[in-house]
Each structure stands twice: as C-alpha cells, then as structure tokens.
Design a protein around this motif. Structure first.
Motif, PDB file in Angstrom:
ATOM      1  N   SER A   7       0.853  -1.182   0.000  1.00  0.00           N
ATOM      2  CA  SER A   7       0.000   0.000   0.000  1.00  0.00           C
ATOM      3  C   SER A   7       0.886   1.228   0.000  1.00  0.00           C
ATOM      4  O   SER A   7       1.437   1.595   1.036  1.00  0.00           O
ATOM      5  CB  SER A   7      -0.920  -0.001   1.219  1.00  0.00           C
ATOM      6  N   ARG A  13      -4.286  -0.462   2.029  1.00  0.00           N
ATOM      7  CA  ARG A  13      -4.285  -0.809   3.457  1.00  0.00           C
ATOM      8  C   ARG A  13      -5.675  -0.609   4.053  1.00  0.00           C
ATOM      9  O   ARG A  13      -6.183  -1.461   4.791  1.00  0.00           O
ATOM     10  CB  ARG A  13      -3.267   0.044   4.209  1.00  0.00           C
ATOM     11  N   GLN A  17      -7.876  -3.844   5.546  1.00  0.00           N
ATOM     12  CA  GLN A  17      -8.231  -3.827   6.966  1.00  0.00           C
ATOM     13  C   GLN A  17      -9.713  -4.081   7.175  1.00  0.00           C
ATOM     14  O   GLN A  17     -10.119  -4.588   8.217  1.00  0.00           O
ATOM     15  CB  GLN A  17      -7.789  -2.515   7.614  1.00  0.00           C
ATOM     16  N   GLU A  25       1.664  -6.917   5.453  1.00  0.00           N
ATOM     17  CA  GLU A  25       1.998  -5.797   4.571  1.00  0.00           C
ATOM     18  C   GLU A  25       3.469  -5.862   4.202  1.00  0.00           C
ATOM     19  O   GLU A  25       4.334  -5.945   5.077  1.00  0.00           O
ATOM     20  CB  GLU A  25       1.699  -4.449   5.228  1.00  0.00           C
TER      21      GLU A  25
END
Length: 123
Positions: A7, A13, A17, A25
């Motif tokens: 990201s 991201r 999430q 990540e």
C-alpha cells in the motif's frame, strides 16, 4: 488464508483492513519474507518499479508455491490500464485474478473478496 499486500498511498491498506483477515503488509524494506501457508495478494496499480517488491516476495524461498490468487485495486479512469499490476502478476504466476475494486473498495467489494478467498481455501 493470509492476505499479503502493498500500500503505497494507504488506499489498499484501508481496503484490506476491512476484510478482518490475517494480513501481511510488504514494504520496500521487507519484501524478502518467507511464508509457508497459502496466501492471496492484494495490490494497487502502479508502474512496475513500484510493485517489484511483490516479485521479490514471490521469488523468496518457496513463497510462489503458496500463491493462490490475486486481487487488484485501481482507478477506473485508467481504462485499459485498470488493475494492470494484478492482471500482469496473475498471468506471470498463473494464478486467478479473483477480484478488482476501485480505490478503497466498498462493502460489496469486501464481501466479494472474502468469498473469493474462502472459495480458494476450499479448492
């Protein structure tokens, strides 16, 4: 199943999430992580140089044998280039492109990707 993602601006991201799944990540300083479990990659659309960390990750240890599918985010204004990073990696590593979404995705994108990942885990 683990969700591996990059990201660069935070959009991806924010999307992953929302999945409430096991996340990893990758950043330019840590792409050489070895994992020994099935995973799906979620990637934004950027020039090859910006996403080479995904290739570095996939070529680390036995990672590519656990690579089960890919999802891509991007901007529909890109036209033919919409989610080209995900499309290119899917072709290069012979995995299915399981979902595409714009920007941070929406609730429907979250549902669709979760279902696609769960279906891959059953295959």
């Amino acid at each position: 199943m683990k969700i591996v993602y990059i990201s660069l601006t935070g959009q991806t991201r924010k999307f992953v999430q929302k999945l409430d799944m096991d996340l990893l990540e990758l950043t330019p300083t840590n792409p050489f992580i070895s994992i020994n479990e099935p995973f799906v990659i979620v990637t934004p659309t950027y020039e090859k140089e910006a996403t080479e960390i995904l290739n570095d990750f996939l070529e680390t240890a036995n990672n590519k044998q656990y690579f089960k599918g890919i999802a891509g985010g991007g901007n529909l204004n890109f036209g033919q280039l919409f989610v080209f990073t995900a499309k290119d990696l899917a072709k290069e590593y012979d995995v299915p492109l399981i979902h595409t979404f714009e920007f941070q995705g929406n609730d429907e994108d979250v549902k669709k990707l979760k279902k696609a990942v769960n279906d891959l885990g059953k295959a």
